[in-house]
Design an enzyme around this catalytic site. Sequence first.
Site, PDB file in Angstrom:
ATOM      1  N   HIS A   1       0.800  -1.239   0.000  1.00 36.89           N
ATOM      2  CA  HIS A   1       0.000   0.000   0.000  1.00 36.89           C
ATOM      3  C   HIS A   1       0.830   1.285   0.000  1.00 36.89           C
ATOM      4  O   HIS A   1       0.625   2.179  -0.817  1.00 36.89           O
ATOM      5  CB  HIS A   1      -0.902   0.027   1.243  1.00 36.89           C
ATOM      6  CG  HIS A   1      -1.802  -1.148   1.370  1.00 36.89           C
ATOM      7  ND1 HIS A   1      -2.993  -1.257   0.705  1.00 36.89           N
ATOM      8  CD2 HIS A   1      -1.691  -2.285   2.120  1.00 36.89           C
ATOM      9  CE1 HIS A   1      -3.590  -2.389   1.023  1.00 36.89           C
ATOM     10  NE2 HIS A   1      -2.816  -3.038   1.879  1.00 36.89           N
TER      11      HIS A   1
HETATM   12  C1  BDR Z   1      -2.095   0.644   5.729  1.00 36.92           C
HETATM   13  O1  BDR Z   1      -2.184  -0.006   7.001  1.00 36.92           O
HETATM   14  C2  BDR Z   1      -0.905  -0.385   7.441  1.00 36.92           C
HETATM   15  O2  BDR Z   1      -0.925  -1.677   7.995  1.00 36.92           O
HETATM   16  C3  BDR Z   1       0.006  -0.307   6.250  1.00 36.92           C
HETATM   17  O3  BDR Z   1       1.318   0.017   6.644  1.00 36.92           O
HETATM   18  C4  BDR Z   1      -0.624   0.758   5.390  1.00 36.92           C
HETATM   19  O4  BDR Z   1      -0.149   2.048   5.748  1.00 36.92           O
HETATM   20  C5  BDR Z   1      -2.908  -0.182   4.743  1.00 36.92           C
HETATM   21  O5  BDR Z   1      -4.255  -0.172   5.091  1.00 36.92           O
END
Ligand code: BDR
Length: 304
Positions: A234
């Site tokens: 992400h």
């Molecule tokens: C987001 O949640 C976190 O676990 C990841 O690092 C990312 O920023 C994804 O939903």
Amino acid sequence: MKPRNIIIDTDPGIDDAAAITIAVRNAALNVKLISTVAANVEVEKTTENALKLMEFLGADIPVARGCDAPLLKKLEPCPEIHGVSGMDGYDFPKVKRQPLRKHSVEAMREVIMDSDEKITLAALATHTNIAILLRMYPEVKEKIDEIVMMGGGLSGGNTNTVAEFNLYNDPHAAYMVFESGLPITMLGLDVTNKAILHKNTALKIRESGKEGDMLYSLFEHYRGGTFEEGLRIHDACVMAYMLRPELFKTEKMYVGMVTEGYAQGATVAGKVNPIAPGREPNVNVCVHVDEAAFEEWFAGEFCR
Ligand code: BDR
Ligand code: CA
């Protein structure tokens, strides 16, 4: 071209580690500060992880520790995704560096106010630090050119059916950021769930050098997808957007935050603002990503 000056606010986090590694290595981005926050794991761990990365990458970038809990909610970390340390899977050497002796909100204020150029905030986590910065020191707004954030989504969540993790963890802070009047670009789950790495790409990255090898080891422990179906990295989308905006399609929208109730942490987004009709849209929302080009870009950051 002059590099873009950025502050990374982050909770490393395996996908954060990938995003940070890309930013530090790419000369088009000038990372002035890493600000840590509690979200994926506790802030002691996210700070330690940021320091480990700086040491590993040989980067002389200060790390400042930020808030240890959301504004109003209790912290709900997710070690099941990133491991107990937040960056399980690679045996980093012991860290000799220390974080700055000031809170990251103070450190961000100083970096922003002392900079001749405007600063972009790359928000890879829960918005607690950023909300406090904007509330305590509103003068920084004049010197922030954009907040590019990973979080939210137009439909559906990943922490529950409606809320994405970063915004679920501190919806009140996210509300303050969305209402700040600053230019915001949002990379939500609509694009970040599609910006994936497949195993053959990850293997190529592993062979590219020590950074690629480190990330591959982390990816093996990451539970944001699997090697077979593809890994959802992400936070790397924030760097992709800053470096290669043409990979994305964006639309100006009004984005509101649900701060309480069953849908706490959800974003409500649309082209018409149902609450204050006539008001200008507050967010540039990424609605589409060229998936193949994203994967090629990611690999190219390592396999040059
Ligand atoms: C987001 O949640 C976190 O676990 C990841 O690092 C990312 O920023 C994804 O939903
Ligand atoms: Ca993150």
